[in-house]
Design a protein around this motif. Structure first.
Motif, short mmCIF file in Angstrom:
data_model
loop_
_atom_site.label_atom_id
_atom_site.label_comp_id
_atom_site.label_asym_id
_atom_site.label_seq_id
_atom_site.Cartn_x
_atom_site.Cartn_y
_atom_site.Cartn_z
N LYS A 189 0.83 -1.20 0.00
CA LYS A 189 0.00 0.00 0.00
C LYS A 189 0.87 1.25 0.00
CE LYS A 189 -4.12 1.88 2.21
NZ LYS A 189 -5.12 1.69 3.30
N GLY A 190 0.58 2.17 -0.92
CA GLY A 190 1.34 3.41 -1.02
C GLY A 190 2.51 3.36 -1.97
N SER A 191 2.85 2.16 -2.45
CA SER A 191 3.98 2.03 -3.37
C SER A 191 3.58 2.51 -4.76
CB SER A 191 4.43 0.57 -3.45
OG SER A 191 3.42 -0.24 -4.04
N LYS A 192 4.58 2.71 -5.63
CA LYS A 192 4.30 3.15 -6.99
C LYS A 192 3.43 2.13 -7.72
CE LYS A 192 6.51 4.65 -11.30
NZ LYS A 192 5.63 3.80 -12.13
N ALA A 193 3.75 0.84 -7.54
CA ALA A 193 2.97 -0.21 -8.20
C ALA A 193 1.52 -0.20 -7.71
CB ALA A 193 3.61 -1.57 -7.93
N TYR A 194 1.36 0.08 -6.43
CA TYR A 194 0.02 0.14 -5.84
C TYR A 194 -0.80 1.25 -6.51
CZ TYR A 194 -3.55 1.21 -2.27
OH TYR A 194 -4.73 1.47 -1.61
N TRP A 195 -0.20 2.45 -6.60
CA TRP A 195 -0.93 3.58 -7.19
C TRP A 195 -1.11 3.42 -8.69
CZ3 TRP A 195 -4.15 6.19 -4.68
CH2 TRP A 195 -3.95 6.49 -3.32
N ASP A 196 -0.20 2.72 -9.34
CA ASP A 196 -0.38 2.43 -10.77
C ASP A 196 -1.62 1.56 -10.98
OD1 ASP A 196 1.82 3.88 -11.52
OD2 ASP A 196 3.17 2.16 -11.71
N ALA A 197 -1.79 0.59 -10.09
CA ALA A 197 -2.95 -0.30 -10.18
C ALA A 197 -4.24 0.46 -9.87
CB ALA A 197 -2.79 -1.48 -9.22
N ILE A 198 -4.19 1.33 -8.85
CA ILE A 198 -5.36 2.13 -8.50
C ILE A 198 -5.70 3.10 -9.63
CG2 ILE A 198 -6.25 3.89 -6.92
CD1 ILE A 198 -6.10 1.11 -5.68
N ARG A 199 -4.66 3.72 -10.21
CA ARG A 199 -4.87 4.69 -11.29
C ARG A 199 -5.55 4.03 -12.49
NH1 ARG A 199 -0.29 6.57 -11.29
NH2 ARG A 199 -0.74 8.56 -10.27
N ALA A 200 -5.16 2.81 -12.82
CA ALA A 200 -5.74 2.12 -13.96
C ALA A 200 -7.26 1.96 -13.78
CB ALA A 200 -5.08 0.75 -14.14
N GLN A 201 -7.68 1.66 -12.56
CA GLN A 201 -9.11 1.51 -12.29
C GLN A 201 -9.81 2.87 -12.24
OE1 GLN A 201 -10.19 -1.39 -9.18
NE2 GLN A 201 -8.05 -2.05 -9.14
N ALA A 202 -9.12 3.85 -11.69
CA ALA A 202 -9.71 5.19 -11.60
C ALA A 202 -9.96 5.77 -13.00
CB ALA A 202 -8.80 6.12 -10.81
N LEU A 203 -9.00 5.60 -13.89
CA LEU A 203 -9.14 6.13 -15.25
C LEU A 203 -10.34 5.51 -15.97
CD1 LEU A 203 -5.39 6.28 -16.37
CD2 LEU A 203 -6.92 8.21 -15.88
N GLN A 204 -10.63 4.25 -15.66
CA GLN A 204 -11.79 3.60 -16.25
C GLN A 204 -13.09 4.25 -15.80
OE1 GLN A 204 -11.63 -0.60 -15.41
NE2 GLN A 204 -9.72 -0.92 -16.54
N GLN A 205 -13.04 4.90 -14.64
CA GLN A 205 -14.23 5.57 -14.09
C GLN A 205 -14.20 7.08 -14.32
OE1 GLN A 205 -15.66 4.33 -10.23
NE2 GLN A 205 -14.46 2.44 -10.31
N GLY A 206 -13.24 7.54 -15.14
CA GLY A 206 -13.26 8.94 -15.57
C GLY A 206 -12.52 9.93 -14.70
N PHE A 207 -11.63 9.48 -13.83
CA PHE A 207 -10.83 10.42 -13.06
C PHE A 207 -9.44 9.84 -12.83
CE2 PHE A 207 -12.48 7.57 -9.87
CZ PHE A 207 -11.56 7.56 -8.82
N ASN A 208 -8.54 10.67 -12.32
CA ASN A 208 -7.15 10.27 -12.13
C ASN A 208 -6.77 10.44 -10.67
OD1 ASN A 208 -4.58 9.39 -12.67
ND2 ASN A 208 -4.04 11.07 -14.04
N VAL A 209 -5.69 9.82 -10.27
CA VAL A 209 -5.15 10.00 -8.92
C VAL A 209 -3.76 10.59 -9.03
CG1 VAL A 209 -6.52 8.17 -7.88
CG2 VAL A 209 -4.33 7.57 -8.93
N PRO A 210 -3.33 11.37 -8.04
CA PRO A 210 -4.08 11.72 -6.83
C PRO A 210 -5.23 12.67 -7.13
CG PRO A 210 -2.02 12.95 -6.94
CD PRO A 210 -1.97 11.97 -8.07
N ILE A 211 -6.24 12.63 -6.29
CA ILE A 211 -7.42 13.46 -6.53
C ILE A 211 -7.34 14.82 -5.84
CG2 ILE A 211 -8.92 11.46 -6.85
CD1 ILE A 211 -9.95 11.91 -3.98
N GLU A 212 -6.34 15.02 -4.99
CA GLU A 212 -6.22 16.29 -4.28
C GLU A 212 -5.70 17.40 -5.19
OE1 GLU A 212 -5.96 12.91 -1.52
OE2 GLU A 212 -4.74 13.49 -3.25
N ALA A 213 -6.22 18.59 -4.99
CA ALA A 213 -5.75 19.78 -5.70
C ALA A 213 -5.55 20.88 -4.67
CB ALA A 213 -6.75 20.21 -6.75
#
Length: 237
Positions: A189-213
């Motif tokens: 959790k928190g590793s680059k590979a972890y966020w790459d996997a999360i990002r792939a799913q997020a992009l399928q739902q129309g947004f990117n991570v990190p979500i903070e601005a």
């Protein structure tokens, strides 16, 4: 013939109502048009700190966007819109904004009329500011409001961390599901590979991570008062 006459009268009546509604909807106007929003009590001291003024501006922008979403047809929202706009304009550094916007030789904005008035310019820019941060309005964490590192006496910045509420919900669902399927081969959790996997799913739902601005409010000292001269939106770092 009688039925036709009734239809004609109905159409005329509806056209009149639509015309009246259009005149009352102050969101729909040209940049150069004079639109009266009246005066509003800011409930702030003239020497209020830039932090207090920045917070007041962000809170008002937040409510303004809620009115936009709900629409002016909701009871009380037309007055709420007017009050919010008057408040945002009063909290802004009008002369600075006007100087930046008014077209001149190699200066100003090419998207506004050359004869634009100061009030019209400020209203135009304030509306753009609210639109700029609209995606993150409901997710502004005002508890994170902090001062920038500026050393100028007459200029400071204050920023808040913001997220989009819908994206936050989606991200929580994605990460929860990811953890439920965790195995020995699941990235830490928190590793680059972890966020790459999360990002792939997020992009399928129309947004990117990190979500903070980060929403940054630029403050300028005008006489004894602090006012907003610009609003910027950017990444967290």
């Amino acid at each position: 013939m009688k039925a036709m006459k009734i239809l004609v009268l109905f159409a005329v009546a509806m056209a009149g109502l639509m015309t009246q509604a259009g005149c009352q909807d102050k969101r729909r106007h040209k940049a150069s048009e004079q639109v009266e929003f009246g005066k509003v009590d800011l409930a702030l001291e003239d020497d209020a700190s830039p932090e207090i003024v920045a917070r007041a501006f962000l809170e008002t922008a937040q409510d303004m966007q809620r009115v936009r979403i709900e629409g002016l047809g909701k009871e009380g929202n037309a007055q709420r819109y007017d009050d919010n706009m008057a408040r945002l304009m009063a909290l802004s550094a009008g002369k600075t904004i006007y100087k930046k916007v008014k077209p001149g030789k190699n200066t100003g904005s090419p998207f506004v009329p050359v004869d634009i008035t100061e009030d019209a310019a400020v209203r135009h820019i304030v509306s753009l500011w609210v639109s700029k941060i609209a995606h993150y309005t409901d997710g502004m964490d005002l508890a994170t409001l902090k001062k920038g590192n500026e050393t100028k006496q007459s200029e400071q910045t204050y920023s808040v961390i913001a997220t989009n509420a819908h994206e936050q919900e989606k991200l929580v669902a994605i990460t929860d599901a990811f953890e439920k399927k965790r195995s020995d081969n699941t990235p830490a959790k928190g590793s680059k590979a972890y966020w790459d996997a999360i990002r792939a799913q997020a992009l399928q739902q129309g947004f990117n991570v990190p979500i903070e601005a980060r929403i940054t409010v630029v403050m300028e000292k005008v006489g004894a008062t602090w006012r907003v001269s610009d609003v910027n939106l950017g990444p967290l770092d």
